[in-house]
Scaffold this active site. Structure first.
Site, mmCIF file in Angstrom:
data_model
loop_
_atom_site.group_PDB
_atom_site.id
_atom_site.type_symbol
_atom_site.label_atom_id
_atom_site.label_comp_id
_atom_site.label_asym_id
_atom_site.label_seq_id
_atom_site.Cartn_x
_atom_site.Cartn_y
_atom_site.Cartn_z
ATOM 1 N N TYR A 1 -1.496 -6.985 -5.826
ATOM 2 C CA TYR A 1 -1.914 -5.591 -5.078
ATOM 3 C C TYR A 1 -3.486 -5.840 -4.876
ATOM 4 C CZ TYR A 1 2.188 -3.298 -6.157
ATOM 5 O OH TYR A 1 3.633 -2.693 -6.162
ATOM 6 N N PRO B 1 9.245 6.061 -2.762
ATOM 7 C CA PRO B 1 10.294 7.058 -2.818
ATOM 8 C C PRO B 1 10.159 8.350 -1.623
ATOM 9 C CG PRO B 1 8.533 7.564 -4.466
ATOM 10 C CD PRO B 1 8.106 6.351 -3.663
ATOM 11 N N LEU B 2 8.976 8.223 -1.153
ATOM 12 C CA LEU B 2 8.965 9.171 0.181
ATOM 13 C C LEU B 2 8.901 8.605 1.444
ATOM 14 C CD1 LEU B 2 5.633 11.000 -1.358
ATOM 15 C CD2 LEU B 2 7.957 11.904 -1.345
ATOM 16 N N ALA B 3 9.569 7.404 1.503
ATOM 17 C CA ALA B 3 10.027 6.774 2.832
ATOM 18 C C ALA B 3 8.761 6.701 3.930
ATOM 19 C CB ALA B 3 10.966 7.832 3.580
ATOM 20 N N LYS C 1 7.646 9.404 6.603
ATOM 21 C CA LYS C 1 8.065 9.477 7.709
ATOM 22 C C LYS C 1 8.863 10.746 7.931
ATOM 23 C CE LYS C 1 9.797 4.745 8.624
ATOM 24 N NZ LYS C 1 8.941 4.116 7.503
#
Length: 323
Positions: A61, A232-234, A237
């Site tokens: 990262y 997890p929050l896509a 989108k």
């Protein structure tokens, strides 16, 4: 206080984790900035204040700078280390490392051990609570992984081990050789990227064939492997869905807003609650760099979704009813 899951040795970890990838955003050789240190401090303090104890890293990262800036936070406030569970990942190697090399994966004993040593140095800690193998290496020799795990465990540098983006078959192959339990599998799961959940629903229906990942969630449940959800929050989108968005995204976004209003939380908290409702014990890893947004995401821990709520969201995200 946030509810918890248990690691293999009964160490409690928060149901929602914080993903540290974006603590530094410059994936180059520029040094960590003072602004990045201040922002990281705010985010770590916000996470801890809302009950998050698991902090997720990877050696790649920002080319190591996200671990470095997190380590700077710990060096400035050493007492914070006792309040958190630290995990990092290794196994991805950049192109031109060394010069002329392609981008690749590397689960060799030498690379795993060296990666952990560098992560420990950047973080300024004596051990990782958990090490995950980042992405499957096509050239993996499980015996080498086992030797690396044995060395890291024997020296106290890593307490627990797991994988990331691995299928049931790949985990089974590793488990045949390593002596330590594999306690986590970090995979992409979200309301929009629901394939691992949909996998079991569409089995044995016309027009659907088993994919390589078939049975991964059930395998993890069977062997007490914690499923961690990255993105997890896509990718936001649903939050940015407009009248011109794909109908599935638009309709799901509308339902998320309705449920959020009913339960007095944000639509993002509903997305996370949808994952938390799954009996596999999915642990979302939230990577926002906005402390306010991080705090509102943590409200998902107290949201109760009914079976009907869960399936309404699932149906909307699938774009069709269940078979």
């Amino acid at each position: 206080m946030m509810k918890t899951f248990l690691l293999a040795d009964d160490t409690p970890v928060s149901r929602i984790a914080y993903g540290c990838m974006q603590l530094s955003r410059a994936w180059d050789s520029t040094p960590v900035t003072a602004d990045e240190r201040r922002q990281a401090q705010r985010l770590v303090e916000t996470a801890l204040a809302h009950g998050i104890t698991l902090f997720d890293h990877a050696d790649i990262y920002a080319r190591g700078k996200s671990e470095q800036v997190f380590g700077d936070v710990l060096r400035a406030s050493p007492g914070l280390r006792q309040r958190m569970v630290l995990q990092s990942k290794c196994g991805i190697r950049f192109a031109d490392d060394p010069a002329g090399s392609p981008g690749r994966y590397d689960f060799s004993q030498a690379h795993i051990v060296a990666s952990v040593e560098r992560s420990l140095s950047r973080l300024g800690v004596e051990h990782l609570d958990m090490l995950l193998l980042h992405r499957p290496d096509a050239l993996v020799e499980p015996e080498e992984v086992a030797r690396a795990f044995d060395a890291l465990h024997a020296t106290g540098k890593v307490r627990h081990f797991g994988v990331s983006n691995h299928t049931a078959g790949q985990i089974a192959l590793l488990r045949r050789h390593v002596r330590q339990p594999l306690v986590a599998n970090q995979v992409e799961v979200s309301l929009l990227h629901h394939h691992l959940i949909d996998d079991g629903v569409v089995a044995n229906t016309t027009g659907h064939a088993y994919a390589a990942a078939a049975g991964t969630l059930d395998y993890c449940r069977l062997h007490d492997i914690r499923v961690q959800a990255w993105s997890p929050l896509a990718g936001g989108k649903f939050a940015t869905a407009s009248e011109f968005a794909d109908p599935v995204v638009r309709n799901t976004s509308t339902l998320l807003r309705q449920l959020a209003e009913e339960k007095d939380v944000t639509p993002e908290a509903i997305q996370l609650a949808w994952l938390l409702r799954h009996p596999a014990g999915i642990q979302p890893i939230v990577g926002t760099t906005d402390p306010v947004r991080l705090a509102t995401c943590c409200a998902a821990d107290s949201v109760e979704l009914s079976r009907e709520d869960w399936y309404a969201l699932f149906t909307a995200a699938r774009g069709e009813r269940v078979p």
